[in-house]
Motif scaffolding. Structure first.
Motif, PDB file in Angstrom:
ATOM      1  N   GLY A 141       5.090  52.796  -3.665  1.00 55.37           N
ATOM      2  CA  GLY A 141       4.817  52.948  -5.087  1.00 55.37           C
ATOM      3  C   GLY A 141       4.537  54.372  -5.538  1.00 55.37           C
ATOM      4  O   GLY A 141       4.498  54.641  -6.739  1.00 55.37           O
ATOM      5  N   GLY A 277       1.153  57.234   3.992  1.00 58.87           N
ATOM      6  CA  GLY A 277       1.989  56.237   3.321  1.00 58.87           C
ATOM      7  C   GLY A 277       3.098  55.762   4.243  1.00 58.87           C
ATOM      8  O   GLY A 277       3.427  56.419   5.239  1.00 58.87           O
ATOM      9  N   CYS A 281       6.163  56.846   8.378  1.00 61.88           N
ATOM     10  CA  CYS A 281       6.587  56.235   9.657  1.00 61.88           C
ATOM     11  C   CYS A 281       7.945  56.788  10.085  1.00 61.88           C
ATOM     12  O   CYS A 281       8.352  56.617  11.238  1.00 61.88           O
ATOM     13  N   ASN A 282       8.661  57.382   9.144  1.00 63.28           N
ATOM     14  CA  ASN A 282      10.027  57.840   9.411  1.00 63.28           C
ATOM     15  C   ASN A 282      10.010  59.043  10.364  1.00 63.28           C
ATOM     16  O   ASN A 282       9.560  60.127  10.018  1.00 63.28           O
TER      17      ASN A 282
HETATM   18  O1  KG4 Z   1       2.238  52.659   2.243  1.00 67.39           O
HETATM   19  P1  KG4 Z   1       3.047  51.411   2.344  1.00 67.39           P
HETATM   20  O2  KG4 Z   1       2.856  50.548   3.555  1.00 67.39           O
HETATM   21  O3  KG4 Z   1       2.804  50.478   1.131  1.00 67.39           O
HETATM   22  C1  KG4 Z   1       2.591  50.937  -0.167  1.00 67.39           C
HETATM   23  O4  KG4 Z   1       1.411  51.301  -0.482  1.00 67.39           O
HETATM   24  O5  KG4 Z   1       3.610  51.015  -0.903  1.00 67.39           O
HETATM   25  O6  KG4 Z   1       4.593  51.859   2.227  1.00 67.39           O
HETATM   26  C2  KG4 Z   1       5.659  50.937   2.277  1.00 67.39           C
HETATM   27  C3  KG4 Z   1       6.973  51.700   2.167  1.00 67.39           C
HETATM   28  C4  KG4 Z   1       8.189  50.799   1.981  1.00 67.39           C
HETATM   29  O7  KG4 Z   1       8.944  51.288   0.882  1.00 67.39           O
HETATM   30  C5  KG4 Z   1       8.970  50.940   3.285  1.00 67.39           C
HETATM   31  O8  KG4 Z   1      10.363  50.770   3.160  1.00 67.39           O
HETATM   32  C6  KG4 Z   1       8.605  52.347   3.686  1.00 67.39           C
HETATM   33  O9  KG4 Z   1       7.227  52.453   3.360  1.00 67.39           O
HETATM   34  N1  KG4 Z   1       8.851  52.629   5.105  1.00 67.39           N
HETATM   35  C7  KG4 Z   1       9.767  53.523   5.544  1.00 67.39           C
HETATM   36  C8  KG4 Z   1       9.757  53.464   6.958  1.00 67.39           C
HETATM   37  N2  KG4 Z   1       8.824  52.545   7.329  1.00 67.39           N
HETATM   38  C9  KG4 Z   1       8.272  52.053   6.182  1.00 67.39           C
HETATM   39  N3  KG4 Z   1      10.589  54.340   4.870  1.00 67.39           N
HETATM   40  C10 KG4 Z   1      11.398  55.138   5.595  1.00 67.39           C
HETATM   41  N4  KG4 Z   1      11.462  55.131   6.944  1.00 67.39           N
HETATM   42  C11 KG4 Z   1      10.668  54.326   7.665  1.00 67.39           C
HETATM   43  N5  KG4 Z   1      10.727  54.330   8.999  1.00 67.39           N
END
Ligand code: KG4
Ligand code: ZN
Length: 347
Positions: A141, A277, A281-282
């Motif tokens: 978000g 965030g 993780c990327n």
């Molecule tokens: O911080 P988070 O767990 O939840 C929020 O507060 O939004 O972030 C979730 C977001 C999702 O859009 C997910 O697709 C993204 O983090 N995400 C990644 C990866 N792992 C999770 N985006 C890119 N590469 C990743 N490896």
């Protein structure tokens, strides 16, 4: 020493954690995260379903966190709970439970801003991930570039003008027929992609851009998403092209995040950069960030995936800071869908 329980229910994770410590000397005693898989079938989080799922899991999740930490309710000194931003119905579940615990034990309640929690996540694992630093918070978000002079003293440098970085990953995943949430699938697919077949423009990155320009630190990802949509539509063999498209998309997004973060650290003379965030993780992003920053003498700190995504340990950690700062929330603490991080100035 303070022993604090953290509770997080702002979106689709029901999470509880126990921390003990003082200042930046903190030990994580337990962390339980229950992810709501049910939203996968809908391709996005359904708020009403999220609230109901939190209701059924909040009690066992908190119990389990206390058990793993080997503490009883009576051993707690304070309760920290996310009260904003997020899905209001989901936030209310964790908040109501946190309020009831604090009231029944006669201990302080501290409402925590979810994004401030993300700022503290890396500090749980890396002792040097403490201010002053440049922070890049990239979640489903939000996309926020902040200067963190001290805990509680934040300056907004840049934010997204449209889609958040995680949202862009999730939308591109959908276009490529991948499951939700799709960030990690896009990253996997991009690994085998050819970087030269689809070169998308780097949004908001102009060569001649200067620090005073209003887009110097800003982000925008919706144009990139449209460029991906056009590439998907123009493809005559999407199965053959999709890893190359994923690669082109990810390269463009990462280049933009890296460039803006470098600009911020450089302009403010920070020698530490902290990511937070889910998008943190990327691993391709972390590697690119490191390659750009380390030769300049800037150290990068990224939380492990369990702490980068939504979790209660970061909420307890931010709550501990607010608690030590003398802050207390009343039982009239409210939930907000959006709100600014406490201590944030825009300049
Ligand atoms: O911080 P988070 O767990 O939840 C929020 O507060 O939004 O972030 C979730 C977001 C999702 O859009 C997910 O697709 C993204 O983090 N995400 C990644 C990866 N792992 C999770 N985006 C890119 N590469 C990743 N490896
Ligand atoms: Zn989050």
């Amino acid at each position: 020493m303070t022993r604090i329980l953290g509770i997080e229910t702002s979106c689709d994770e029901t999470s509880a954690a126990v921390l003990e410590g003082r200042g930046d000397d903190v030990v994580q005693k337990s962390l339980v995260i229950l992810s709501q898989d049910v939203h996968r079938v809908f391709g996005g989080v359904v708020p009403e379903i999220a609230s109901r799922a939190h209701l059924t899991s909040i009690v066992p999740v908190v119990d389990r966190a206390l058990q793993e930490a080997r503490v009883k309710l009576d051993d707690l000194d304070a309760v920290a709970v996310t009260n904003a931003p997020g899905l209001v119905g989901a936030l209310l579940v964790g908040m109501s439970y946190g309020k009831a615990l604090a009231f029944s034990r006669g201990i302080p309640l501290i409402g925590v801003h979810h994004m401030e929690g993300h700022l503290f996540a890396a500090a749980l694992e890396h002792r040097e991930a403490v201010p002053p630093f440049t922070a890049l918070l990239i979640s489903g978000g939000h996309t926020l570039l902040l200067d963190v002079e001290a805990w509680g003293k934040y300056r907004m440098l840049g934010a997204t003008r449209d889609d958040a970085a995680g949202e862009a990953f999730d939308k591109v995943a959908k276009l490529l027929g991948l499951p939700y949430p799709g960030g990690r699938y896009v990253e996997q697919l991009a690994r085998d992609g050819n970087p030269d077949r689809f070169r998308f423009a780097r949004p908001m990155v102009r060569r001649n851009s200067q620090p005073g320009d209003d887009d110097y630190y800003a982000f925008s990802f919706s144009g990139l998403k449209t460029a991906v949509l056009n590439a998907v539509r123009a493809s005559s063999n999407i199965e053959a092209d999709k890893s190359d498209i994923a690669r082109g998309f990810q390269d463009s997004l990462i280049d933009t995040l890296v460039e803006k973060t470098w600009r911020a650290a450089d302009a403010l003379g920070r020698t530490r950069v902290v990511l937070g965030g889910g998008v943190a993780c990327n691993r391709t992003l972390a590697a690119a960030m490191r390659a750009r920053l380390e030769p300049e003498g800037i150290i990068l700190f990224t939380p492990t995936p369990r702490l980068a995504t939504d979790n209660a340990a970061m909420i307890a950690r931010a709550g501990l800071f607010r608690f030590e700062n003398g802050e207390r929330s009343g039982l009239d603490l409210n939930a907000y869908a959006s709100s600014t991080i406490p201590g944030l100035v825009t300049a």
